[in-house]
Write a protein that holds these residues in place. Sequence first.
Motif, PDB file in Angstrom:
ATOM      1  N   ASP A  78       0.863  -1.180   0.000  1.00  0.00           N
ATOM      2  CA  ASP A  78       0.000   0.000   0.000  1.00  0.00           C
ATOM      3  C   ASP A  78       0.902   1.233   0.000  1.00  0.00           C
ATOM      4  O   ASP A  78       1.476   1.599   1.028  1.00  0.00           O
ATOM      5  N   PHE A  82       3.431   4.239   2.829  1.00  0.00           N
ATOM      6  CA  PHE A  82       4.879   4.475   2.918  1.00  0.00           C
ATOM      7  C   PHE A  82       5.140   5.744   3.745  1.00  0.00           C
ATOM      8  O   PHE A  82       4.495   6.768   3.545  1.00  0.00           O
ATOM      9  N   LEU A  94       7.657  -8.751   4.539  1.00  0.00           N
ATOM     10  CA  LEU A  94       8.691  -9.788   4.521  1.00  0.00           C
ATOM     11  C   LEU A  94       8.311 -10.958   5.412  1.00  0.00           C
ATOM     12  O   LEU A  94       8.505 -12.122   5.053  1.00  0.00           O
ATOM     13  N   ALA A 150      10.473  -7.142  -1.261  1.00  0.00           N
ATOM     14  CA  ALA A 150       9.995  -8.287  -0.478  1.00  0.00           C
ATOM     15  C   ALA A 150      10.482  -9.570  -1.150  1.00  0.00           C
ATOM     16  O   ALA A 150       9.735 -10.526  -1.344  1.00  0.00           O
TER      17      ALA A 150
END
Length: 729
Positions: A78, A82, A94, A150
């Motif tokens: 999303d 941030f 992660l 990720a």
Amino acid sequence: MVNTMTLTWEATREFAVMAEYSTYGSVVVLQVNNPPVNSFSYHVRQGLVDGLEKAQRDPAIRSIVIMGKGRTFPAGADVREFGTASAGMMPDLLSVLAAVDTSPKPVVSAIHGTALGGGFELALASHYRLAVPSARVGLPEVHLGILPGAGGTQRLPRVVGVKTAIQMITTGQHIKAQQALSLGLVDKIVQGDLLKEAVSFARSIEGRPVEDRRISQKTVPDAEKVGEVVDAARKTIIRRARGAIAPMTCVQAIQASVLPFDVGMQRERELMAFLMTSWQAPAQQYAFFSEREVRRWSHPRDKRVNFKTAKPRVIKSVGVVGAGTMGVGITISLLQAGLKVVLLEVNKKQLDRGITTIQKTLSQKSASQRMSLLTTTMDYSALSDVDMVIEAVFESMRLKKEVFKKLDSITKPQAILASNTSGLDIDKIAAVTKRPDKVVGTHFFAPANIMRLLENILGKHTSAETIATAMQLGTTIGKVGVLVGNCPGFVGNRMLGPYVTEAVFLLEEGADPQDVDKAIEEFGFAMGPFRMGDLSGLDIGWRGRIEKGLTTEQGPPPATPPLYRRGNRYCPLADMLCMQGRLGQKTGAGWYRYEPGSRAALPDPVVQQMIREYRQEHGFKKRTISSQEIVERCLYPLINEGFHILDEGIAARSMDIDVTYLFGYGWPRHTGGPMYYAEKVVGLEKILRSLESYQAQYPDHHYLQPSPLLRDMVAKGTSLAALGTDSKL
Ligand SMILES: CCCCCCC[C@H](O)CC(=O)SCCNC(=O)CCNC(=O)[C@H](O)C(C)(C)COP(=O)([O-])OP(=O)([O-])OC[C@H]1O[C@@H](n2cnc3c(N)ncnc32)[C@H](O)[C@@H]1OP(=O)([O-])[O-]
């Protein structure tokens, strides 16, 4: 086979809303439900982790399917999160992906829509991937100034190799399902109902070991060639990046994929942190959201001129007047969007040329279908029934008025009449019609079938319905429409005026065209002002200056001091080129020279000699001008004009100006656009002080006079976002 009985929801919805948990016998389906694009906000991440844990705990569960609800598989992290507190809240993406990768029960990602960024990274962490034929996958993080953080830079090369991974990640391209299948990125393309197919597939692989399905445990197929591959790609990537740091940083992360997975992941994390904290990432994310935000348009002139209330007319057929470069490009855009077009051109040869270009440009596959939507004519009466006309004749007020008079008498009364003008007064054009409320400016950019910007100009009498229709048409044909007010040059070309003028003044003082172009291109533009002038044709500006009485075809107007026009400083170098027939690329010579058939701009000793003589004649002393001065003197006046535009309400928000420049003028995206760059990268105070200092040195360059709005904002410490209307950013 899936028993349809089992397809009724058995599960409670304790992780509901963001990641719904349902069971189908031994299969758990986790459906991400976070409209519109199922991005991984904190609640989605938490829902997935909870769902995975619950599935691991339940001995009756033997496999797990992850999919997206609504229109798509998750399209990534999303981005609005941030830099906010929720971005850092655990579980992060992660840990979600680690839970998927290490799950002892097989995890299947079932993809529809667009699996992008973190979404595709989730799919790559899964043990199996299914996709519907229309699905697309990709890692477009580079466009947001970051990298696939990720595990994307580590898992993708383990499947497709370093070379293809570099290509995919540094371009951010979306790949269709079929290509993903052939690259080994999806295991199976499924037809029919994705949920049923995914459940059925998951059952079929239950009990199989997951170890050999874990991409993280594989090695990179072309690992031994990594140095060679990176060296080969470096030059192209740096050239294409034009100063953006994300692409080469992505390459560095991909390079680390040949190391053990954990080491590579650590490297990816470090490089991601570097990009996330750079000034470029927020600029690119601002550009991403601004592109979407301009769809929520309004104008201070009239509160009815607002996307929320104004309803567009339905447009099914469009007349285009003029089969020159612009008319043809506009026609192609309309046909590609499936609209009926009547193309009118009074010159038979021009019309035939136009038809040939349209046929050639439309893709082979759909050419005949698209061409069947096109009627061509030399007779205005053929336009009697169209819903809208876009006039794209030569840029002359006299000619445009003639055309609009004819259109007004021939078209049906409710038809909208649009002018593709790059700067002429829309109100004067509207005044020759009996329907000024239905007249609007639609400024396309060449080549009109490629360039995404559409500047829609609101005239004094243009109705809310008419402007809504122009904005809607832009969306229909895939353009980024920006609403602007009426003034000479509108937003884009008006701001370009001082930029180009100052660039030419730099030649008087000692720069060559290639020095100026180099500095501007190093800043990030695809082309500097002189190469751009040669490409567009120097006669366009020359004709405009002749029309304004600033020059004549034979030279300065009689009784004019050579370096002044109407009290302002004037440099006639561009006029001198045009008088010699040097009109740019099309005549093989302009500011540069061109070999036959080549577009490469070669410095021309003839031009250098002309500039030298001009300097001598007018007593200019050549000096060395730094790149920094070139950039500041060209771009700060352009930005200053943007402040005037905001002050006058010609643009409602600074983002409308930024989007205009990003999509119409090749302003480098990693700097966010001229207004964003001024505020967030340079700082408004510094822009103001530089303008003041240059103005002191060049008092008769009137556009260096700082805008009152800029002065006021610096004095009060106001931000550009605070000026905007209706902004959600
Ligand atoms: C330890 C920490 C680790 C961090 C790990 C993160 C690593 C990861 O690699 C980073 C990412 O995934 S970065 C992400 C990588 N992914 C991407 O870069 C994909 C970016 N998205 C797209 O390319 C397009 O939106 C789609 C093709 C998905 C849909 O196109 P379409 O059908 O024409 O629709 P549309 O009009 O375009 O969008 C509809 C609405 O959704 C909104 N929105 C969209 N994406 C959003 C997002 N990610 N977020 C938020 N919002 C997002 C959009 O603003 C709009 O809102 P509005 O209020 O209605 O204006």
